[in-house]
Motif scaffolding. Structure first.
Motif, PDB file in Angstrom:
ATOM      1  N   GLU A   1     -72.876 -31.310  69.927  1.00 13.14           N
ATOM      2  CA  GLU A   1     -74.334 -31.323  70.034  1.00 13.14           C
ATOM      3  C   GLU A   1     -74.999 -32.104  68.903  1.00 13.14           C
ATOM      4  OE1 GLU A   1     -75.956 -29.801  72.635  1.00 13.14           O
ATOM      5  OE2 GLU A   1     -73.930 -29.473  73.415  1.00 13.14           O
ATOM      6  N   LEU A   2     -74.201 -32.646  68.002  1.00 15.13           N
ATOM      7  CA  LEU A   2     -74.750 -33.287  66.806  1.00 15.13           C
ATOM      8  C   LEU A   2     -74.750 -34.802  66.910  1.00 15.13           C
ATOM      9  CD1 LEU A   2     -72.979 -31.102  64.091  1.00 15.13           C
ATOM     10  CD2 LEU A   2     -75.221 -30.740  65.144  1.00 15.13           C
ATOM     11  N   GLU A   3     -75.820 -35.391  66.375  1.00 14.35           N
ATOM     12  CA  GLU A   3     -75.956 -36.843  66.312  1.00 14.35           C
ATOM     13  C   GLU A   3     -76.429 -37.225  64.918  1.00 14.35           C
ATOM     14  OE1 GLU A   3     -78.908 -37.580  69.233  1.00 14.35           O
ATOM     15  OE2 GLU A   3     -77.544 -37.395  70.945  1.00 14.35           O
ATOM     16  N   SER A   4     -76.066 -38.410  64.469  1.00 11.88           N
ATOM     17  CA  SER A   4     -76.476 -38.863  63.143  1.00 11.88           C
ATOM     18  C   SER A   4     -77.997 -38.908  63.040  1.00 11.88           C
ATOM     19  CB  SER A   4     -75.897 -40.250  62.862  1.00 11.88           C
ATOM     20  OG  SER A   4     -76.304 -40.706  61.596  1.00 11.88           O
ATOM     21  N   ALA A   5     -78.514 -38.431  61.895  1.00 13.78           N
ATOM     22  CA  ALA A   5     -79.969 -38.354  61.740  1.00 13.78           C
ATOM     23  C   ALA A   5     -80.468 -39.030  60.479  1.00 13.78           C
ATOM     24  CB  ALA A   5     -80.426 -36.895  61.733  1.00 13.78           C
ATOM     25  N   LEU A   6     -79.617 -39.165  59.481  1.00  5.24           N
ATOM     26  CA  LEU A   6     -80.063 -39.729  58.208  1.00  5.24           C
ATOM     27  C   LEU A   6     -79.033 -40.723  57.705  1.00  5.24           C
ATOM     28  CD1 LEU A   6     -82.069 -39.746  55.841  1.00  5.24           C
ATOM     29  CD2 LEU A   6     -80.778 -37.844  54.831  1.00  5.24           C
ATOM     30  N   GLU A   7     -79.444 -41.970  57.590  1.00  6.68           N
ATOM     31  CA  GLU A   7     -78.547 -43.009  57.091  1.00  6.68           C
ATOM     32  C   GLU A   7     -78.509 -42.952  55.567  1.00  6.68           C
ATOM     33  OE1 GLU A   7     -78.098 -47.893  56.951  1.00  6.68           O
ATOM     34  OE2 GLU A   7     -79.711 -46.960  58.107  1.00  6.68           O
ATOM     35  N   LEU A   8     -77.319 -42.809  55.026  1.00  2.00           N
ATOM     36  CA  LEU A   8     -77.138 -42.776  53.585  1.00  2.00           C
ATOM     37  C   LEU A   8     -76.415 -44.041  53.134  1.00  2.00           C
ATOM     38  CD1 LEU A   8     -76.026 -39.042  53.189  1.00  2.00           C
ATOM     39  CD2 LEU A   8     -78.288 -40.015  52.724  1.00  2.00           C
ATOM     40  N   LYS A   9     -76.972 -44.702  52.137  1.00  4.33           N
ATOM     41  CA  LYS A   9     -76.400 -45.960  51.663  1.00  4.33           C
ATOM     42  C   LYS A   9     -75.363 -45.757  50.563  1.00  4.33           C
ATOM     43  CE  LYS A   9     -80.619 -48.580  52.697  1.00  4.33           C
ATOM     44  NZ  LYS A   9     -81.686 -49.447  52.138  1.00  4.33           N
ATOM     45  N   TYR A  10     -75.542 -44.709  49.759  1.00  2.00           N
ATOM     46  CA  TYR A  10     -74.675 -44.526  48.596  1.00  2.00           C
ATOM     47  C   TYR A  10     -74.104 -43.113  48.465  1.00  2.00           C
ATOM     48  CZ  TYR A  10     -77.230 -48.783  47.342  1.00  2.00           C
ATOM     49  OH  TYR A  10     -77.801 -50.029  47.362  1.00  2.00           O
ATOM     50  N   ALA A  11     -74.853 -42.112  48.861  1.00  2.00           N
ATOM     51  CA  ALA A  11     -74.420 -40.717  48.702  1.00  2.00           C
ATOM     52  C   ALA A  11     -73.353 -40.355  49.728  1.00  2.00           C
ATOM     53  CB  ALA A  11     -75.614 -39.781  48.840  1.00  2.00           C
ATOM     54  N   ASN A  12     -72.378 -39.547  49.314  1.00  2.00           N
ATOM     55  CA  ASN A  12     -71.348 -39.083  50.255  1.00  2.00           C
ATOM     56  C   ASN A  12     -71.061 -37.593  50.116  1.00  2.00           C
ATOM     57  OD1 ASN A  12     -69.776 -38.865  47.920  1.00  2.00           O
ATOM     58  ND2 ASN A  12     -68.654 -40.764  48.312  1.00  2.00           N
ATOM     59  N   GLN A  13     -71.932 -36.870  49.375  1.00  2.00           N
ATOM     60  CA  GLN A  13     -71.707 -35.449  49.174  1.00  2.00           C
ATOM     61  C   GLN A  13     -72.589 -34.574  50.078  1.00  2.00           C
ATOM     62  OE1 GLN A  13     -69.280 -34.020  46.978  1.00  2.00           O
ATOM     63  NE2 GLN A  13     -68.619 -36.152  47.108  1.00  2.00           N
ATOM     64  N   PHE A  14     -73.320 -35.179  50.974  1.00  2.00           N
ATOM     65  CA  PHE A  14     -74.064 -34.410  51.978  1.00  2.00           C
ATOM     66  C   PHE A  14     -74.288 -35.276  53.203  1.00  2.00           C
ATOM     67  CE2 PHE A  14     -77.627 -36.677  50.082  1.00  2.00           C
ATOM     68  CZ  PHE A  14     -78.525 -36.849  51.133  1.00  2.00           C
ATOM     69  N   SER A  15     -74.585 -34.622  54.313  1.00  2.00           N
ATOM     70  CA  SER A  15     -74.904 -35.341  55.543  1.00  2.00           C
ATOM     71  C   SER A  15     -75.960 -34.558  56.313  1.00  2.00           C
ATOM     72  CB  SER A  15     -73.655 -35.545  56.414  1.00  2.00           C
ATOM     73  OG  SER A  15     -73.174 -34.301  56.891  1.00  2.00           O
ATOM     74  N   VAL A  16     -76.733 -35.265  57.092  1.00  2.00           N
ATOM     75  CA  VAL A  16     -77.771 -34.650  57.918  1.00  2.00           C
ATOM     76  C   VAL A  16     -77.632 -35.180  59.344  1.00  2.00           C
ATOM     77  CG1 VAL A  16     -80.244 -34.336  58.299  1.00  2.00           C
ATOM     78  CG2 VAL A  16     -79.350 -34.472  55.961  1.00  2.00           C
ATOM     79  N   LYS A  17     -77.597 -34.250  60.314  1.00  2.00           N
ATOM     80  CA  LYS A  17     -77.455 -34.655  61.707  1.00  2.00           C
ATOM     81  C   LYS A  17     -78.530 -34.001  62.577  1.00  2.00           C
ATOM     82  CE  LYS A  17     -72.480 -35.478  61.392  1.00  2.00           C
ATOM     83  NZ  LYS A  17     -71.140 -35.174  61.950  1.00  2.00           N
ATOM     84  N   LYS A  18     -78.837 -34.662  63.670  1.00  2.00           N
ATOM     85  CA  LYS A  18     -79.747 -34.100  64.667  1.00  2.00           C
ATOM     86  C   LYS A  18     -78.988 -33.137  65.561  1.00  2.00           C
ATOM     87  CE  LYS A  18     -82.470 -38.363  65.179  1.00  2.00           C
ATOM     88  NZ  LYS A  18     -82.882 -39.416  66.146  1.00  2.00           N
ATOM     89  N   ILE A  19     -79.703 -32.178  66.101  1.00  2.00           N
ATOM     90  CA  ILE A  19     -79.160 -31.294  67.127  1.00  2.00           C
ATOM     91  C   ILE A  19     -79.851 -31.641  68.434  1.00  2.00           C
ATOM     92  CG2 ILE A  19     -78.837 -28.896  67.858  1.00  2.00           C
ATOM     93  CD1 ILE A  19     -79.048 -28.097  64.919  1.00  2.00           C
ATOM     94  N   LYS A  20     -79.074 -31.934  69.449  1.00  2.00           N
ATOM     95  CA  LYS A  20     -79.643 -32.380  70.721  1.00  2.00           C
ATOM     96  C   LYS A  20     -80.703 -31.406  71.231  1.00  2.00           C
ATOM     97  CE  LYS A  20     -75.570 -34.944  72.309  1.00  2.00           C
ATOM     98  NZ  LYS A  20     -74.515 -35.032  73.355  1.00  2.00           N
ATOM     99  N   ASP A  21     -81.780 -31.988  71.732  1.00  2.00           N
ATOM    100  CA  ASP A  21     -82.873 -31.199  72.330  1.00  2.00           C
ATOM    101  C   ASP A  21     -83.480 -30.210  71.347  1.00  2.00           C
ATOM    102  OD1 ASP A  21     -82.365 -32.469  74.833  1.00  2.00           O
ATOM    103  OD2 ASP A  21     -80.773 -31.028  75.217  1.00  2.00           O
ATOM    104  N   SER A  22     -83.508 -30.576  70.079  1.00  2.00           N
ATOM    105  CA  SER A  22     -84.060 -29.679  69.063  1.00  2.00           C
ATOM    106  C   SER A  22     -84.608 -30.499  67.900  1.00  2.00           C
ATOM    107  CB  SER A  22     -82.979 -28.719  68.553  1.00  2.00           C
ATOM    108  OG  SER A  22     -83.459 -27.947  67.468  1.00  2.00           O
ATOM    109  N   ARG A  23     -85.636 -29.966  67.249  1.00  2.00           N
ATOM    110  CA  ARG A  23     -86.156 -30.590  66.028  1.00  2.00           C
ATOM    111  C   ARG A  23     -85.418 -30.076  64.792  1.00  2.00           C
ATOM    112  NH1 ARG A  23     -91.183 -29.702  64.294  1.00  2.00           N
ATOM    113  NH2 ARG A  23     -91.465 -27.743  65.438  1.00  2.00           N
ATOM    114  N   CYS A  24     -84.496 -29.143  64.991  1.00  2.00           N
ATOM    115  CA  CYS A  24     -83.706 -28.623  63.883  1.00  2.00           C
ATOM    116  C   CYS A  24     -82.746 -29.705  63.369  1.00  2.00           C
ATOM    117  CB  CYS A  24     -82.907 -27.395  64.308  1.00  2.00           C
ATOM    118  SG  CYS A  24     -83.918 -25.959  64.739  1.00  2.00           S
ATOM    119  N   ARG A  25     -82.385 -29.601  62.107  1.00  2.00           N
ATOM    120  CA  ARG A  25     -81.441 -30.523  61.495  1.00  2.00           C
ATOM    121  C   ARG A  25     -80.245 -29.751  60.961  1.00  2.00           C
ATOM    122  NH1 ARG A  25     -83.918 -33.304  64.128  1.00  2.00           N
ATOM    123  NH2 ARG A  25     -85.072 -35.223  63.642  1.00  2.00           N
TER     124      ARG A  25
END
Length: 457
Positions: free
Chosen positions: A111-135
């Motif tokens: 149910e997850l899709e990429s939501a935040l493009e990170l250029k340098y950081a690799n210690q966290f990630s943020v994804k979209k949840i389908k059909d939801s505004r939640c992250r």
């Protein structure tokens, strides 16, 4: 409290053999020496049923390996998906009660899709949840969160280990000092209600002003929070650094009080710009995404001209003398060393040798070495920057020589190329770009208009 090793993404290995079921877990180290299926009180008198550790080898994303403890936990069908007692004992010999839950992995990741493009950081990630505004937010050590905007329903199939962060997060307890500057730059200090640092220990104006005005309250350091204050004032979020893992009882108490906790890992970013990019996460958490993205892009653009320059070939030694007279230096993969290189310099000492005789003692991103070894590797450095953020700012070259007479023979001392970093720098997480520019200036022989570095005479 025990945590599963990050390489397993919070998962255990379920095995069924000869009609018996067990879950194998791999931990982060060797501090937990036994587990017990049941209460801590019963474990003391039932040593025959203590679960003994296995030695598991794990391989991390950077290719490094480590040997840690693992355990085989016996299960039954009745236990799956339900909380059960699992006590633990560490090297201190004290048993602690814990509740755990083992459930079969679901397909939530689909149910997850990429939501935040990170250029340098690799210690966290943020994804979209389908059909939801939640992250969906993931951090090291199996920290998984769902950020729930106001008026938005939670997805129905959330994994049980996910922590819900319900916006607005407007009564936050901030313990990690490195986060304050990021929040100040995006105008989110008003989302804080509690501080783990006293007013006199802040170097950030926004924090000082908030505490003077009574809008930000001191609620105890990481190891001794004022639980009564947090509870009475409605704390709804806590941000700690990894020191909290040394105090598992604090983790348990915050969880008991229903205060969601995020342990931030920005200091584990090897790229200095990766540290700065954490501002995007805090922009998301506190409703300041636009401000965070804009500030980050401005800072990257600000240092780009420096990054485009050729390396000067000049060497820079960055260190301080600890209370035992040893020299504390940053490792070559540390962010300070990286910033010196990004500024066009060569970091000295170029290599820190890990010796079996104990003469080199490493702690995180730093190592303590003896003066003789430091002299051999750094006496010819073109520039000295004394780390004033830890030991206090260096007032004069004579003060440096008083710490150890060997400094008289250092090339940088003889050429009067000695500098000190300001004590406030360690709290200025957004000042990484300015520090890089400072180093670039002194490499070019310019000593004016410096932000975090001062010339020492």
């Amino acid at each position: 409290m025990f945590r599963l090793n990050e390489v397993l993404d919070g998962k255990a290995m379920l095995t069924v053999k000869d009609g018996k079921m067990s879950a194998h877990i791999t931990l982060t180290g060797k501090k937990i020496v036994n587990l017990y299926c049941g209460k801590a009180e019963d474990a003391k008198n039932d040593q025959a049923n203590w679960l003994k550790p296995t030695v598991d080898t794990v391989t991390y994303d950077d290719g490094s390996t480590d040997q840690v403890f693992g355990f085989d936990i016996p299960l039954t069908k009745e236990k799956l998906g339900k909380d059960f007692d699992l006590a633990l004992i560490g090297k201190k010999g004290i048993w602690y009660d814990h509740k755990v839950c083992v459930k079969l992995a679901d397909n939530f990741e689909n149910e997850l899709e990429s939501a935040l493009e990170l250029k340098y950081a690799n210690q966290f990630s943020v994804k979209k949840i389908k059909d939801s505004r939640c992250r969906y937010i993931s951090l090291p050590n199996n920290q998984n969160f769902v950020l729930q905007p106001e008026g938005e329903e939670l997805p129905k199939n959330l994994p049980s280990d996910v922590i819900v962060l319900k916006q607005p997060l407007d009564k936050t307890y901030l313990v990690s000092t490195s986060v304050m500057d990021l929040l100040a730059k995006i105008g989110a200090v008003d989302k804080l209600k509690f501080s783990g640092t006293r007013q006199d220990d802040w170097y950030i104006d926004e924090a000082v002003n908030a505490m003077q005005g009574g809008k930000l309250l001191y609620a105890g350091k990481y190891s001794a929070p004022d639980y009564e204050l947090l509870l009475s004032q409605g704390c709804n979020f806590a941000i700690q650094n990894t020191m909290i893992y040394h105090k598992p009882e604090v983790l348990e108490k915050l969880n008991e009080l229903g205060i969601p906790l995020l342990v931030e890992y920005s200091t584990y970013e090897k790229n200095p710009l990766g540290r700065l990019e954490w501002i995007k996460l805090y922009g998301l958490l506190f409703g300041k995404e636009k401000q965070a993205n804009q500030f980050f892009e401005e800072q990257v653009a600000k240092i780009q001209p420096v990054l485009n320059k050729k390396n000067t070939g000049k060497s820079v030694a960055f260190f301080y003398i600890n209370k035992n007279g040893a020299v504390n230096v940053r490792k070559t993969d540390d962010y300070i060393a990286r910033m010196i290189e990004m500024a066009g310099g060569k970091y000295f000492p170029a290599q820190i040798i890990e010796r079996k005789d104990g003469s080199v003692k490493s702690m995180g991103g730093t190592s303590n070495i003896q003066m003789e070894d430091f002299f051999a590797s750094a006496s010819n450095a073109d520039i000295i920057i004394y780390n004033g953020t830890v030991d206090g700012e260096l007032a004069s070259i004579d003060e440096l020589i008083k710490k150890n007479a060997a400094f008289k023979d250092f090339k940088a001392v003889q050429n009067k190329k000695v500098y000190t970093s300001q004590k406030k720098f360690f709290q200025m997480s957004c000042g990484l770009g300015d520090f890089i520019i400072d180093v670039n200036k002194i490499l070019a022989g310019k000593n004016k208009d410096l932000t975090f570095i001062e010339k020492v005479e």
